[in-house]
Enzyme design. Structure first.
Site, PDB file in Angstrom:
ATOM      1  N   SER A 174     -46.189 -53.168   4.963  1.00 16.16           N
ATOM      2  CA  SER A 174     -45.851 -53.430   6.033  1.00 16.16           C
ATOM      3  C   SER A 174     -47.349 -52.433   7.111  1.00 16.16           C
ATOM      4  CB  SER A 174     -44.702 -52.214   6.751  1.00 16.16           C
ATOM      5  OG  SER A 174     -44.486 -51.529   7.521  1.00 16.16           O
ATOM      6  N   TYR A 199     -40.112 -44.490   3.149  1.00 23.33           N
ATOM      7  CA  TYR A 199     -40.203 -45.839   4.002  1.00 23.33           C
ATOM      8  C   TYR A 199     -42.264 -46.178   3.855  1.00 23.33           C
ATOM      9  CZ  TYR A 199     -40.807 -50.698   6.373  1.00 23.33           C
ATOM     10  OH  TYR A 199     -41.040 -51.598   7.009  1.00 23.33           O
TER      11      TYR A 199
END
Ligand SMILES: NC(=O)c1ccc[n+]([C@@H]2O[C@H](COP(=O)([O-])OP(=O)(O)OC[C@H]3O[C@@H](n4cnc5c(N)ncnc54)[C@H](OP(=O)(O)O)[C@@H]3O)[C@@H](O)[C@H]2O)c1
Ligand SMILES: *[C@@H]1O[C@H](CO)[C@@H](O)[C@H](O)[C@H]1NC(C)=O
Ligand SMILES: *[C@@H]1O[C@H](CO)[C@@H](O)[C@H](O)[C@H]1NC(C)=O
Ligand SMILES: *[C@@H]1O[C@H](CO)[C@@H](O)[C@H](O)[C@H]1NC(C)=O
Ligand SMILES: *[C@@H]1O[C@H](CO)[C@@H](O)[C@H](O)[C@H]1NC(C)=O
Length: 321
Positions: A174, A199
């Site tokens: 990501s 994350y």
């Protein structure tokens, strides 16, 4: 009143502009590659999300597709829909819970036993906003789901991938990998207090591992890629609450693509011919992009690999290198 009207107008124009920008910059995978006779595994391939659209595309190309999911009923539904749409009956569901190394090992063992080849592995499953909890294996939950388990899975399936070469490993990372605080390899087994850092770190690990894996795979016919799928409206933000959820939903709405659009870079990296020379590189919008600054340190990638072997308890027999 006029001011309000003007503000609304400007806001609407910005939103429309972003929407048009997103559509204009959208690139799709143009490859016509046929996958008949090939086998692909996609983790997190439930209905309606990026992984599902990736699996659906492989099925259309004639591949045998294994949907590696933790929720059987959702996965069966995905399988039913894929078969209905593609008339490809070689679609199978296999259970994997990335929150458990035992489950990952059982999955890999089963695949190793039942499959005589593996051409594409897409490490797509991922989560955000999980609570700070340790897994049965003692690792931070989010790091294990997003990174450690894919690390383990990839290592366990590598001999099969090698045997089936030219084969590919695609890691869904990501843009988030470029955010967050500095990654300290000695600290990856601990919780990070800063919001969403876990994350960002897990997604940076996806990129770093791809780099180190590519190095280790030099001279074999297995190649590996990491990518950012784009902002896609999926279920991934459902674990956020309150203001954070609202903020993320706004960002996603502004830039959002459909899941089908969001799967394009997954598909591109999995099937496009001629990108083998870019093994270890990072992709976005169906093209190679520069690595995130954070991911350019080769020592970091190397140290992370060593530490990960230790943290997933990779045994010498399991280690393909
Ligand atoms: N959406 C975006 O804007 C965006 C942006 C950048 C990167 N990404 C990346 O794209 C990938 C796909 O995300 P998505 O947006 O499609 O998310 P999603 O809708 O939340 O799907 C994630 C998938 O991962 C599975 N999963 C979660 N925890 C698991 C576990 N413990 N064991 C096995 N499977 C598990 C989910 O299964 P269940 O249905 O059982 O929960 C689901 O199939 C992720 O790696 C994410 O980081 C997404
Ligand atoms: C699986 O998904 C279904 C449908 O969303 C849900 O009702 C069920 O609780 C889930 N099962 C597990 C074990 O998470
Ligand atoms: C990504 O790639 C590396 C090697 O390429 C692999 O070990 C790792 O498990 C893969 N998955 C993730 C999510 O990083
Ligand atoms: C896979 O099976 C082969 C034999 O078919 C065996 O040598 C190997 O250890 C197995 N690997 C895993 C990860 O189970
Ligand atoms: C990424 O790089 C920036 C700039 O060097 C740094 O401030 C940040 O802490 C790094 N993030 C991670 C996750 O390493």
């Amino acid at each position: 009143m006029d001011l309000l009207l003007i503000s609304v107008f400007i806001l609407a124009a910005i939103v429309a502009g972003l929407k048009i920008y997103t559509k204009l910059t959208l690139r799709t995978c143009k490859s016509q590659v046929c996958l008949v006779g090939k086998t692909a595994i996609v983790t997190g391939a439930n209905c309606g999300i990026i992984g599902y659209e990736t699996a659906l595309d492989f099925a259309k190309r004639g591949a045998k597709v294994i949907l590696a999911c933790r929720n059987i009923s959702k996965a069966q539904e995905a399988r039913r829909k894929i078969i209905e749409e593609t008339h490809n009956h070689k679609i199978f569901v296999r259970v994997i819970d990335l929150a458990s190394f035992e489950s990952v090992r059982a999955f890999a063992e089963e695949i190793n036993k039942t499959e005589d080849r593996l051409d594409i592995l897409v490490n797509n499953a991922g989560a955000v906003g999980l609570e700070h909890k340790r897994t049965v294996d003692g690792r931070p939950l989010l790091m294990q789901v997003n990174y450690f388990s894919s690390f383990l899975l990839t290592n366990l399936l590598l001999n099969l991938l090698k045997k089936s070469g030219p084969s590919r490993i695609v890691n869904v990372s990501s843009l988030g990998a470029s955010m967050g605080s500095k990654l300290d390899v000695n600290n990856i087994d601990n919780f990070v207090p800063r919001f969403n850092d876990d994350y960002y770190h897990s997604k940076l690990c996806n990129v770093l591992f791809t780099i180190e894996l590519a190095k280790k795979l030099q001279g074999t016919s297995v190649t590996t890629y990491s990518l950012h799928p784009g902002f896609v409206e999926t279920e991934i933000f459902h674990n956020f609450h309150g203001i954070m959820k609202v903020l993320f939903m706004i960002i996603v709405k502004l830039f959002s693509m459909t899941c089908e659009e969001g799967a394009q870079t997954n598909i591109y990296c999995s099937v496009t011919q001629g990108i083998e020379k870019y093994s270890g590189e990072h992709f976005d919008h169906c093209r190679k992009v520069d690595r995130y600054k954070n991911a350019t340190d080769p020592d970091l990638a190397k140290n992370l690999w060593k530490k990960s072997e230790e943290l997933v308890g990779l045994t010498p027999e399991e280690n393909p290198f």
